[in-house]
Design an enzyme around this catalytic site. Structure first.
Site, PDB file in Angstrom:
ATOM      1  N   HIS A  67      -2.003   1.455   7.542  1.00 47.06           N
ATOM      2  CA  HIS A  67      -2.314   1.394   6.110  1.00 47.06           C
ATOM      3  C   HIS A  67      -1.998   2.737   5.467  1.00 47.06           C
ATOM      4  CE1 HIS A  67      -4.054  -0.124   2.496  1.00 47.06           C
ATOM      5  NE2 HIS A  67      -5.170   0.572   2.556  1.00 47.06           N
ATOM      6  N   CYS A  99       0.831  -1.212   0.000  1.00 49.43           N
ATOM      7  CA  CYS A  99       0.000   0.000   0.000  1.00 49.43           C
ATOM      8  C   CYS A  99       0.862   1.257   0.000  1.00 49.43           C
ATOM      9  CB  CYS A  99      -0.934  -0.002   1.200  1.00 49.43           C
ATOM     10  SG  CYS A  99      -0.108  -0.154   2.814  1.00 49.43           S
ATOM     11  N   ASN A 104      -8.314   3.996  -1.947  1.00 50.37           N
ATOM     12  CA  ASN A 104      -7.665   2.788  -1.454  1.00 50.37           C
ATOM     13  C   ASN A 104      -7.050   2.015  -2.625  1.00 50.37           C
ATOM     14  OD1 ASN A 104      -6.839   0.873   0.383  1.00 50.37           O
ATOM     15  ND2 ASN A 104      -8.878   0.407   1.156  1.00 50.37           N
TER      16      ASN A 104
END
Length: 343
Positions: A289, A124, A309
């Site tokens: 994240h 990520c 995302n």
């Protein structure tokens, strides 16, 4: 097969021991799935005031896969800096609008609204930073550069960034772009750019049921569009990347484009579907994240950050989510980074 073998051996020991074993299996199973089942999601919806939860992952998705998606080691990065405190291009605070969406502001930059899929890899941090970098290059070039940059290259080649699929530091990724540069690279199997992403999306091959992907070998050639010169394809961030204080996040987005933002993820967030997220009572911490922040706004009198995302467009609100703004929800306002592209 391993569990069957153990069950056969259990027949030779006492009932009390077998009870313990069965209890262990049931706890293990619930640990895998408890925050993905319908009852847990219903509980979220009964207490969450500003957002709705729904099914994003199969209820039997292994816990290990969910935790493996959370690869940012950049939460709370504001404690270490380096900070960007001022920019002569920033506008006065009073002129900042109540709502802003980078997709609408720079409509010619299609990378800004491109939802990606990190697959079974905790990259990520690579997607958020390379994505913001690509967006900023498009903005700086007035749309002349309008391509994705290679999340594959930074995941596999930046040793100082962290551990690749096992997580990394977004600020170190920006430093890599400043010192080493980054080539172009599109989606998995796309052949777009020099080095497209090589980790398959989970939804395409059910890789979420298997072991996390291992880091790929760092390759120093173009294997996507092989007509591209690897040596000439690098793009760079100028100067030194920076950490953004809360009061400068909006101005930096308005001036240069999307930024990277890291935050703490709790068990309820995994099932986000719509509205403005804030942690519900009794949600449990899962990990850090990293996502791309592209704007802000107000929904039903609640201020929010607009985020992208990297879990495919099937997750959340077509790949997007909103998170409460102005309250440092899940440390989101302590943990943003960016850099200015060379062009």
């Amino acid at each position: 097969m391993k569990i069957n073998r153990i069950l056969v051996e259990m027949n030779t020991i006492s009932f009390s021991s077998c009870t313990v074993f069965v209890f262990f299996l049931s706890v293990y199973a619930s640990e895998q799935t408890y925050f993905l089942n319908k009852d847990y999601i219903s509980t979220i919806n009964s207490v969450a005031k500003t957002w709705k939860a729904g099914i994003n992952f199969h209820p039997e998705t292994p816990l290990k896969f969910i935790l493996g998606l959370l690869g940012s080691k950049g939460v709370g990065v504001s404690y270490t800096g380096p900070f960007k405190l001022h920019d002569p291009l920033y506008k006065p605070t009073e002129s900042i609008p109540k709502e802003f969406d980078a997709r609408k502001r720079w409509k010619n930059c299609t990378t800004i609204g491109t939802i990606r899929d990190q697959g079974n890899c905790g990259s990520c941090w690579a997607f958020s930073t390379s994505g913001a970098f690509a967006d900023r290059l498009c903005i700086a070039s007035n749309g002349k550069f309008n391509q994705l940059l290679s999340a594959e290259q930074v995941t596999s080649c930046c040793r100082r960034c962290g551990l690749g699929c096992q997580g990394g530091y977004p600020i170190r990724a920006w430093r890599y772009y400043s010192q080493k540069g980054l080539v172009t690279g599109g989606h998995f199997n796309s052949f777009e750019g020099c080095q497209p992403y090589m980790f398959p999306p989970c939804s395409a091959n059910n890789s979420c049921s298997g072991q996390p992907e291992r880091n790929h070998k760092c390759v120093k050639k173009c294997y996507g569009n092989t007509s591209i010169s690897y040596r000439n394809d690098f793009r760079y961030v100028e100067g030194w990347p920076y950490v953004l204080a809360y009061e400068n996040m909006q101005n930096d987005i308005m001036t240069y484009g999307p930024i990277e933002s890291s935050f703490d993820v709790y068990s309820d967030f995994i099932s986000y579907k719509s509205g403005v997220y804030s942690k519900s009572p009794n949600a449990t911490y899962l990990g850090g994240h990293s996502v791309k922040c592209i704007g802000w706004g107000v929904e039903r009198n609640v201020s929010y950050w607009l985020m992208m995302n990297s879990w495919n467009s099937t997750w959340g609100d077509r790949g997007y989510f909103k998170i409460r703004k102005g309250t440092n929800e899940c440390q989101i306002e302590d943990s943003s980074t960016a850099g200015v592209p060379e062009y």
